[in-house]
Design a protein around this motif. Structure first.
Motif, PDB file in Angstrom:
ATOM      1  N   THR A  29       0.934  -1.153  -0.042  1.00 64.16           N
ATOM      2  CA  THR A  29      -0.021   0.069  -0.008  1.00 64.16           C
ATOM      3  C   THR A  29       0.862   1.261   0.094  1.00 64.16           C
ATOM      4  O   THR A  29       1.998   1.250   0.012  1.00 64.16           O
ATOM      5  CB  THR A  29      -0.812  -0.009   0.978  1.00 64.16           C
ATOM      6  OG1 THR A  29      -2.023   0.958   1.148  1.00 64.16           O
ATOM      7  CG2 THR A  29      -0.008   0.246   2.619  1.00 64.16           C
ATOM      8  N   ARG A 152      -4.392  -5.939   2.933  1.00 64.76           N
ATOM      9  CA  ARG A 152      -4.341  -4.307   2.881  1.00 64.76           C
ATOM     10  C   ARG A 152      -5.765  -3.729   2.599  1.00 64.76           C
ATOM     11  O   ARG A 152      -5.904  -2.460   2.586  1.00 64.76           O
ATOM     12  CB  ARG A 152      -3.387  -4.107   1.647  1.00 64.76           C
ATOM     13  CG  ARG A 152      -3.986  -4.380   0.050  1.00 64.76           C
ATOM     14  CD  ARG A 152      -3.351  -3.858  -1.017  1.00 64.76           C
ATOM     15  NE  ARG A 152      -3.942  -4.212  -2.360  1.00 64.76           N
ATOM     16  CZ  ARG A 152      -3.433  -3.841  -3.526  1.00 64.76           C
ATOM     17  NH1 ARG A 152      -2.374  -3.085  -3.541  1.00 64.76           N
ATOM     18  NH2 ARG A 152      -4.239  -4.080  -4.403  1.00 64.76           N
ATOM     19  N   ARG A 206     -16.868  -1.982  -0.778  1.00 69.69           N
ATOM     20  CA  ARG A 206     -17.732  -1.135  -1.850  1.00 69.69           C
ATOM     21  C   ARG A 206     -19.132  -1.120  -1.607  1.00 69.69           C
ATOM     22  O   ARG A 206     -19.913  -0.332  -1.369  1.00 69.69           O
ATOM     23  CB  ARG A 206     -17.657  -1.819  -3.257  1.00 69.69           C
ATOM     24  CG  ARG A 206     -16.148  -1.349  -3.754  1.00 69.69           C
ATOM     25  CD  ARG A 206     -16.829  -1.365  -5.324  1.00 69.69           C
ATOM     26  NE  ARG A 206     -15.361  -0.368  -5.701  1.00 69.69           N
ATOM     27  CZ  ARG A 206     -15.059  -0.196  -6.977  1.00 69.69           C
ATOM     28  NH1 ARG A 206     -15.655  -1.268  -7.837  1.00 69.69           N
ATOM     29  NH2 ARG A 206     -14.032   0.219  -7.400  1.00 69.69           N
ATOM     30  N   HIS A 240     -19.804   9.160  12.159  1.00 69.88           N
ATOM     31  CA  HIS A 240     -18.997   8.240  12.379  1.00 69.88           C
ATOM     32  C   HIS A 240     -18.101   7.989  11.425  1.00 69.88           C
ATOM     33  O   HIS A 240     -18.007   8.657  10.327  1.00 69.88           O
ATOM     34  CB  HIS A 240     -19.452   6.650  12.075  1.00 69.88           C
ATOM     35  CG  HIS A 240     -18.759   5.467  12.045  1.00 69.88           C
ATOM     36  ND1 HIS A 240     -17.756   5.311  12.848  1.00 69.88           N
ATOM     37  CD2 HIS A 240     -18.571   4.489  11.174  1.00 69.88           C
ATOM     38  CE1 HIS A 240     -16.906   4.337  12.720  1.00 69.88           C
ATOM     39  NE2 HIS A 240     -17.570   3.971  11.362  1.00 69.88           N
ATOM     40  N   ASN A 243     -14.729   6.895   6.551  1.00 70.08           N
ATOM     41  CA  ASN A 243     -13.994   7.220   5.247  1.00 70.08           C
ATOM     42  C   ASN A 243     -14.456   8.724   4.869  1.00 70.08           C
ATOM     43  O   ASN A 243     -15.654   9.074   5.021  1.00 70.08           O
ATOM     44  CB  ASN A 243     -14.463   6.347   4.182  1.00 70.08           C
ATOM     45  CG  ASN A 243     -13.670   6.532   2.979  1.00 70.08           C
ATOM     46  OD1 ASN A 243     -13.241   7.859   2.575  1.00 70.08           O
ATOM     47  ND2 ASN A 243     -13.404   5.435   2.334  1.00 70.08           N
ATOM     48  N   ASN A 270     -10.584   4.414  11.571  1.00 72.98           N
ATOM     49  CA  ASN A 270     -12.073   3.949  11.960  1.00 72.98           C
ATOM     50  C   ASN A 270     -11.887   3.369  13.303  1.00 72.98           C
ATOM     51  O   ASN A 270     -11.401   2.297  13.158  1.00 72.98           O
ATOM     52  CB  ASN A 270     -12.575   3.063  10.882  1.00 72.98           C
ATOM     53  CG  ASN A 270     -14.015   2.609  11.184  1.00 72.98           C
ATOM     54  OD1 ASN A 270     -14.386   2.844  12.250  1.00 72.98           O
ATOM     55  ND2 ASN A 270     -14.607   2.226  10.161  1.00 72.98           N
TER      56      ASN A 270
HETATM   57  O1  UT7 Z   1     -17.448   1.626   9.902  1.00 78.73           O
HETATM   58  C1  UT7 Z   1     -17.745   0.585   8.664  1.00 78.73           C
HETATM   59  C2  UT7 Z   1     -16.525  -0.157   8.400  1.00 78.73           C
HETATM   60  N1  UT7 Z   1     -16.172  -0.111   6.864  1.00 78.73           N
HETATM   61  C3  UT7 Z   1     -16.421   1.035   5.904  1.00 78.73           C
HETATM   62  O2  UT7 Z   1     -16.673   2.020   6.318  1.00 78.73           O
HETATM   63  C4  UT7 Z   1     -15.881   0.667   4.781  1.00 78.73           C
HETATM   64  C5  UT7 Z   1     -16.391   1.512   3.349  1.00 78.73           C
HETATM   65  N2  UT7 Z   1     -15.490   1.180   2.346  1.00 78.73           N
HETATM   66  C6  UT7 Z   1     -14.425   1.954   2.051  1.00 78.73           C
HETATM   67  O3  UT7 Z   1     -14.135   3.028   2.733  1.00 78.73           O
HETATM   68  C7  UT7 Z   1     -13.976   1.699   0.750  1.00 78.73           C
HETATM   69  O4  UT7 Z   1     -14.695   0.750   0.018  1.00 78.73           O
HETATM   70  C8  UT7 Z   1     -12.490   1.382   0.686  1.00 78.73           C
HETATM   71  C9  UT7 Z   1     -11.747   2.356   1.426  1.00 78.73           C
HETATM   72  C10 UT7 Z   1     -12.095   0.241   1.898  1.00 78.73           C
HETATM   73  C11 UT7 Z   1     -11.768   0.919  -0.617  1.00 78.73           C
HETATM   74  O5  UT7 Z   1     -12.267   2.108  -1.391  1.00 78.73           O
HETATM   75  P1  UT7 Z   1     -12.808   1.505  -2.920  1.00 78.73           P
HETATM   76  O6  UT7 Z   1     -13.095   2.773  -3.854  1.00 78.73           O
HETATM   77  O7  UT7 Z   1     -14.248   0.795  -2.616  1.00 78.73           O
HETATM   78  O8  UT7 Z   1     -11.843   0.551  -3.615  1.00 78.73           O
HETATM   79  P2  UT7 Z   1     -11.970  -0.996  -3.868  1.00 78.73           P
HETATM   80  O9  UT7 Z   1     -12.202  -1.727  -2.506  1.00 78.73           O
HETATM   81  O10 UT7 Z   1     -12.801  -1.036  -5.246  1.00 78.73           O
HETATM   82  O11 UT7 Z   1     -10.338  -1.212  -4.439  1.00 78.73           O
HETATM   83  C12 UT7 Z   1      -9.938  -0.561  -5.587  1.00 78.73           C
HETATM   84  C13 UT7 Z   1      -8.305  -0.917  -5.835  1.00 78.73           C
HETATM   85  C14 UT7 Z   1      -8.144  -2.470  -5.957  1.00 78.73           C
HETATM   86  O12 UT7 Z   1      -7.208  -2.713  -6.870  1.00 78.73           O
HETATM   87  P3  UT7 Z   1      -7.693  -3.111  -8.526  1.00 78.73           P
HETATM   88  O13 UT7 Z   1      -8.583  -4.394  -8.129  1.00 78.73           O
HETATM   89  O14 UT7 Z   1      -8.577  -2.107  -8.926  1.00 78.73           O
HETATM   90  O15 UT7 Z   1      -6.472  -3.443  -9.101  1.00 78.73           O
HETATM   91  C15 UT7 Z   1      -7.819  -2.855  -4.525  1.00 78.73           C
HETATM   92  O16 UT7 Z   1      -7.099  -4.051  -4.519  1.00 78.73           O
HETATM   93  O17 UT7 Z   1      -7.777  -0.623  -4.635  1.00 78.73           O
HETATM   94  C16 UT7 Z   1      -6.975  -1.675  -4.264  1.00 78.73           C
HETATM   95  N3  UT7 Z   1      -6.603  -1.567  -2.814  1.00 78.73           N
HETATM   96  C17 UT7 Z   1      -5.596  -1.076  -2.213  1.00 78.73           C
HETATM   97  N4  UT7 Z   1      -4.377  -0.426  -2.911  1.00 78.73           N
HETATM   98  C18 UT7 Z   1      -3.413   0.152  -2.051  1.00 78.73           C
HETATM   99  C19 UT7 Z   1      -7.241  -1.848  -1.654  1.00 78.73           C
HETATM  100  N5  UT7 Z   1      -6.758  -1.513  -0.573  1.00 78.73           N
HETATM  101  C20 UT7 Z   1      -5.720  -0.845  -0.982  1.00 78.73           C
HETATM  102  C21 UT7 Z   1      -4.723  -0.417  -0.324  1.00 78.73           C
HETATM  103  N6  UT7 Z   1      -3.732   0.114  -0.925  1.00 78.73           N
HETATM  104  N7  UT7 Z   1      -4.858  -0.385   1.053  1.00 78.73           N
END
Ligand code: UT7
Length: 351
Positions: A29, A152, A206, A240, A243, A270
């Protein structure tokens, strides 16, 4: 008429800070990805000695001290957590013992990141109904103990900490005016942790993101409607902290300027049930809340659960010094409670 006012607030976070760069050394990351995608710069991570009960107790001591309320005056202690130290006794019972709150009932409540507002609602309702007079409500987590530090997708998001408020009955109109609690168990697979100690937290980011933006908008509108407030009248929103993009999307959907949303996700990540009380505590300390302000609290998380509250803030931002001095002389002050808490929690650690 009886009202339930927030009269004290406190927080406690572990000493150790883990930055995004620290994480980039162990998983694939980067600081840039984490900051841009979540708004997080760092999080506090507990040591072996910093437990959910010890963080809760430290936050509670500050909240009682701020309120000028002796622990013996508490009728009820609720700790919202999904990371208790034991299945039983409850974290709340450990806190009760540590504080010497000899007249209080105590229980834990599990509603993930919405849990603090569930607990606030229960305590405020008990006060308004006349069942109790004074309550301590805590949100506390040690999420580092259930996170997969090699994943990650999740490990960059979470942190540890605790926040607490003291609620007190009053005839003065205001305080916690209305609360909304909701759940949709069909969404459980989006965010869960099995009982099995070896398994870690699992999340479909997502899906949680989409759910969060939808319910924040709806539930804030509903508590504003019940309180008779328009969005122009709301002074502060403490959401909360999951993000920054979720908060930003909700702010736009609600038509409430982002400046009215208190944000500290950059420093803590979080912290689930602890995030709203930690943020509330910092918002008050930063002078964001004045007497008579209209405050909205809103949270969402695993369950799926979500909740919101409308609070008319009537407490002056400074603690009442004189009553604190009197309480200290009576052995009820923060220093006396702290030394008792150290003894009690050490006994627990030693088994
Ligand atoms: O309290 C409630 C608990 N949870 C939440 O509120 C989480 C809510 N969700 C989120 O905040 C977002 O979904 C995340 C921040 C977790 C992720 O953002 P996203 O825009 O939904 O991204 P994604 O999961 O679709 O991932 C996009 C890309 C992926 O790569 P590819 O498949 O496009 O090549 C992931 O593998 O980002 C990649 N990725 C990372 N890259 C670098 C996921 N985590 C990381 C990371 N560092 N830590």
């Amino acid at each position: 008429m009886r009202y339930a006012h927030i009269v004290g607030w406190g927080k406690s976070v572990p000493e150790k800070i883990v930055t995004n760069d620290d994480l980039a050394r162990t998983v694939n990351t980067s600081d840039e990805w984490i900051r841009t995608m979540t708004g997080i710069r760092q999080r506090h991570i507990a040591s072996d000695k910093e437990t959910t009960a010890s963080l809760s107790t430290a936050a509670a001591i500050d909240a009682l001290d701020m309120a000028g309320v002796p622990a013996a005056q508490l009728d009820l202690i609720i700790v919202s957590t999904v990371t208790p130290d034991y299945m039983f006794p409850s974290t709340a019972a450990l806190v009760q013992d540590a504080l010497g709150a000899d007249n209080a009932g105590a229980y834990d409540l599990s509603a993930a990141c919405a849990g603090f507002l569930y607990a606030l609602s229960q305590a405020a309702d008990s006060i308004r109904a006349g069942t109790i007079h004074t309550a301590l409500v805590i949100g506390a987590e040690r999420l580092s103990s259930i996170v997969d530090w090699k994943d990650r997708n999740t490990c960059v998001l979470f942190g540890d900490g605790a926040g607490a408020v003291v609620l007190k009955a009053s005839t003065q109109p205001g305080g916690v005016l209305t609360t909304l609690l909701r759940a949709d168990g069909s969404g459980g697979p989006a965010l869960y942790k099995r009982q099995n100690a070896a398994e870690t937290l699992q999340m479909n980011g997502r899906e949680v993101f989409r759910f969060a933006t939808r319910v924040m908008d709806k539930s804030v509108r509903e508590v504003m409607r019940r309180a008779g407030w328009t969005n122009d009248q709301v002074d502060v929103v403490v959401p909360h902290q999951a993000n920054i993009r979720i908060i930003d999307t909700a702010a736009k959907a609600l038509g409430i300027p982002m400046e009215k949303f208190f944000v500290n996700i950059d420093r803590y990540g979080n912290t689930s049930a602890a995030s709203i009380p930690i943020a509330l505590c910092e918002a008050v300390t930063a002078g964001k809340l004045k007497p008579d302000d209209k405050l909205v609290l809103v949270g969402f998380g695993g369950g799926l659960t979500w909740a919101a509250a409308a609070v008319q803030w009537l407490v002056p931002p400074k603690p009442v010094k004189r009553s604190q001095r009197v309480l200290s002389r009576l052995g009820y002050g923060a220093a006396a409670i702290r030394s008792r808490a150290r003894r009690v929690l050490r006994r627990l650690e030693d088994g």
